[in-house]
Design a protein around this motif. Structure first.
Motif, mmCIF file in Angstrom:
data_model
loop_
_atom_site.group_PDB
_atom_site.id
_atom_site.type_symbol
_atom_site.label_atom_id
_atom_site.label_comp_id
_atom_site.label_asym_id
_atom_site.label_seq_id
_atom_site.Cartn_x
_atom_site.Cartn_y
_atom_site.Cartn_z
ATOM 1 N N GLN A 184 8.852 6.823 39.795
ATOM 2 C CA GLN A 184 7.001 6.154 39.329
ATOM 3 C C GLN A 184 6.655 4.735 40.102
ATOM 4 O O GLN A 184 5.109 4.573 40.457
ATOM 5 C CB GLN A 184 6.932 5.376 37.639
ATOM 6 N N SER A 185 7.738 4.250 40.620
ATOM 7 C CA SER A 185 7.542 3.163 41.325
ATOM 8 C C SER A 185 7.391 3.588 42.829
ATOM 9 O O SER A 185 7.282 5.106 42.975
ATOM 10 C CB SER A 185 8.764 2.376 41.858
ATOM 11 N N ARG A 186 6.853 2.816 43.410
ATOM 12 C CA ARG A 186 6.525 3.525 44.965
ATOM 13 C C ARG A 186 8.104 3.555 45.685
ATOM 14 O O ARG A 186 9.852 2.528 45.458
ATOM 15 C CB ARG A 186 6.508 2.164 46.062
ATOM 16 N N TYR A 192 2.631 6.340 38.264
ATOM 17 C CA TYR A 192 2.241 5.123 38.965
ATOM 18 C C TYR A 192 2.009 3.679 38.147
ATOM 19 O O TYR A 192 1.629 3.944 37.619
ATOM 20 C CB TYR A 192 1.796 5.244 40.017
ATOM 21 N N ALA A 209 3.672 -0.594 42.177
ATOM 22 C CA ALA A 209 3.737 1.621 41.975
ATOM 23 C C ALA A 209 3.155 2.503 42.980
ATOM 24 O O ALA A 209 3.364 2.065 43.890
ATOM 25 C CB ALA A 209 2.280 1.434 41.249
ATOM 26 N N GLY A 210 4.126 3.199 42.851
ATOM 27 C CA GLY A 210 3.896 4.247 43.485
ATOM 28 C C GLY A 210 2.397 4.917 43.065
ATOM 29 O O GLY A 210 0.845 4.427 42.722
ATOM 30 N N SER A 211 1.878 5.508 44.184
ATOM 31 C CA SER A 211 0.716 5.773 45.009
ATOM 32 C C SER A 211 0.078 7.241 44.737
ATOM 33 O O SER A 211 0.375 7.671 45.358
ATOM 34 C CB SER A 211 -0.153 5.042 46.052
ATOM 35 N N HIS A 228 3.219 12.283 47.352
ATOM 36 C CA HIS A 228 2.035 12.516 46.211
ATOM 37 C C HIS A 228 1.874 14.130 45.346
ATOM 38 O O HIS A 228 2.326 14.609 44.393
ATOM 39 C CB HIS A 228 1.041 12.072 46.161
#
Length: 524
Positions: A391-393, A97, A73-75, A81
């Motif tokens: 939405q992901s890293r 995320y 997941a993104g952060s 961000h």
């Protein structure tokens, strides 16, 4: 993401209406193009996320090594961000995320589960393309495959193919009338190309257990489509191997999947990154095959999306079938670049609000000119689009994170350990050994027969007995002494007998005998 499509981006004062790729047209193929650094990788990532969220499995290659972050997941702590939040607000996207179910694959077995296929499944056409063979050499490969099928010899790995080529060369005279001339020089050239292919990693690609396509077309327990990510950063050092592998995979999907017509959503979406490698110096037969597959695989529920720097890299026959398009910026520095730019603009349905050619030239990083199929499959009007954030890293996983994902995968026990079962190499070696033993036995029998005495007839035995009877046998010392003593005691009688024998041979002797005998009888 909407109920019927994958949200791509758009919105805002400087952009057109929001853009989404309709799921029911997801199998109509697509194109992602643009110069280096214009955002193609992010577009690829957000499309994979959208299809996965809709329950559609995805296969894509990680050419630069930075797509593995889709498994995490993104952060909010990420350095992008703030920019992602601002972009989401601009286009009206609710950024949340999350990670996506990912399986890592690697032809070399280093950064993912090994991907293998057999030589037989690859086939002579793709193998010839992979090795860059001439027409005559391709003919020899076809003969080798035909004889292997005829004799029930499984071609699994490169050693099997080498053994089969030797087998063809050894019986070239016998097969010439049926299959045509087999030049040993062609076999030698193919063997050298096999060595080059092995050095590029082909020895790891060909073998068992072979990849089962059903393992690519899966969803997780929550219904999300599995994202199959091929580690291709090392593979790109052998671009022909990379292109041939992806073409083989596409061909296998075409051959094995059933016809399903026009589904509500694709059964699988296939992203072909660095697509120009597939068509560079490709023979017409191969381009025709790609065009055929791209045209017909749609009815099997598979969408194919080509990612390349310039739309001109894709042949017109294939480009015309790509209904969903995301065009990032093209740089027109040379006269050829300007021609390619005009050609790219001509492929879109014009929008009266702006000049398409100028828009393709001016869009910035993360922006694109897009056109997606709409109702009844009609191409949509071209729009300037601000692509949504992922939405992901954004960026690669660490080695520890990748190892953790692989450890949790269900495919490790199935593919990580290679299998070497009996195939063409072993069978031909057994035949050669049996033939050598038979030849050695026949030679030994011939030598034994030559050294043994010849059979003798009864007549020859009779003559030998007669000759032996006449042959002089010298007496032993003891026998000579006995004969000497016997000779002395019998000397008088012997002398008389010899004199009598001499006289018997004459008339006087005969009369004497008669007289003596007569007197003897008379005296009685």
């Amino acid at each position: 993401m909407t109920d019927g499509g994958v949200f791509v981006g758009g919105g805002g004062a400087d952009y057109g209406v929001p853009q989404e790729l309709a799921l029911k047209y997801g199998n109509r193929h697509g194109l992602i193009a643009g110069a280096t650094g214009t955002g193609k990788t992010v577009t690829l990532q957000i499309l994979a996320e959208g299809f996965s969220s809709a329950g559609v499995p995805v296969f894509m290659a990680d050419v630069k090594g930075d797509l593995s972050g889709i498994a995490a997941a993104g952060s909010e702590a990420g350095k992008l961000h703030g920019a992602f939040t601002e972009r989401s607000n601009t286009i009206g996207f609710d950024l949340s995320y999350r990670s996506f179910p990912t399986v890592f694959w690697d032809m070399f077995g280093e950064k993912g589960h090994p991907v293998r296929t057999t030589v037989s499944e690859m086939g002579p056409l793709l193998l010839s393309r992979l090795m860059g063979l001439s027409e005559a050499q391709e003919g020899v490969i076809n003969i080798a495959f035909h004889l292997a099928d005829k004799e029930g010899l499984a071609l699994l790995d490169l050693n099997d193919l080498r053994a089969m080529l030797r087998h063809v060369g050894e019986q070239a005279d016998q097969i010439e009338l049926e299959y045509g001339n087999v030049d040993t020089r062609s076999i030698g050239a193919i063997q050298r190309q096999l060595l080059v292919l092995e050095n590029q990693g082909g020895d790891k690609f060909f073998g068992e257990p072979a990849l089962e396509l059903s393992d690519l077309i899966r969803t997780d327990s929550s219904g999300m489509g599995q994202i199959n990510l091929l580690a291709a950063d090392k593979l790109m050092s052998s671009p022909q191997l990379y292109a041939t592998f992806l073409l083989w995979l596409l061909s296998e999907l075409f051959e094995e999947l059933p016809e399903i017509g026009n589904p509500d959503k694709p059964k699988l979406v296939f992203f072909f990154d660095e697509a120009h490698l597939l068509f560079d110096d490709a023979p017409k037969a191969l381009v025709d095959k790609v065009e055929q597959v791209a045209r017909l695989i749609r009815s099997k529920g598979v969408g194919v999306y080509f990612i390349t720097q310039n739309p001109a890299d894709v042949p017109d026959g294939i480009l015309s079938q790509l209904g969903n398009r995301v065009q990032h910026a093209l740089r027109a520095f040379t006269a050829r670049d300007q021609r390619d730019l005009r050609r790219a603009a001509e492929n879109y349905r014009a929008n009266p609000a702006f000049d398409t050619e100028l828009a393709i030239k001016e869009v910035g990083t993360g922006e694109a000119v897009t056109s997606f199929l709409q109702a009844k499959g009609v191409p949509g009007i071209v729009e300037r689009t601000l692509v949504r954030p992922p939405q992901s890293r954004l960026g690669p996983l660490s080695a520890q994170e990748r190892a953790q994902v692989m450890a949790e995968s269900a495919f490790g026990t199935k593919y990580d350990t290679p299998i070497d079962r009996e195939s063409a190499q072993e069978i031909l070696a057994q035949r050669a050994e049996a033939a050598a033993q038979e030849a050695a036995k026949a030679e030994a029998d011939a030598q034994a027969k030559a050294q043994a005495p010849a059979a003798r007839s009864e007549l020859e035995d009779s003559f030998d007995g007669f000759n032996n009877a006449r042959r002089y046998q010298p007496a032993t010392k003891t026998a000579r002494k006995t004969q000497a003593r016997s000779g002395r005691s019998d000397s008088v009688m012997t002398t008389f007998g010899k004199s009598l024998a001499r006289q018997l041979g004459t008339k006087t002797g005969q009369a004497l005998v008669r007289g003596v005998l007569g007197s003897l009888f008379k005296s009685r």
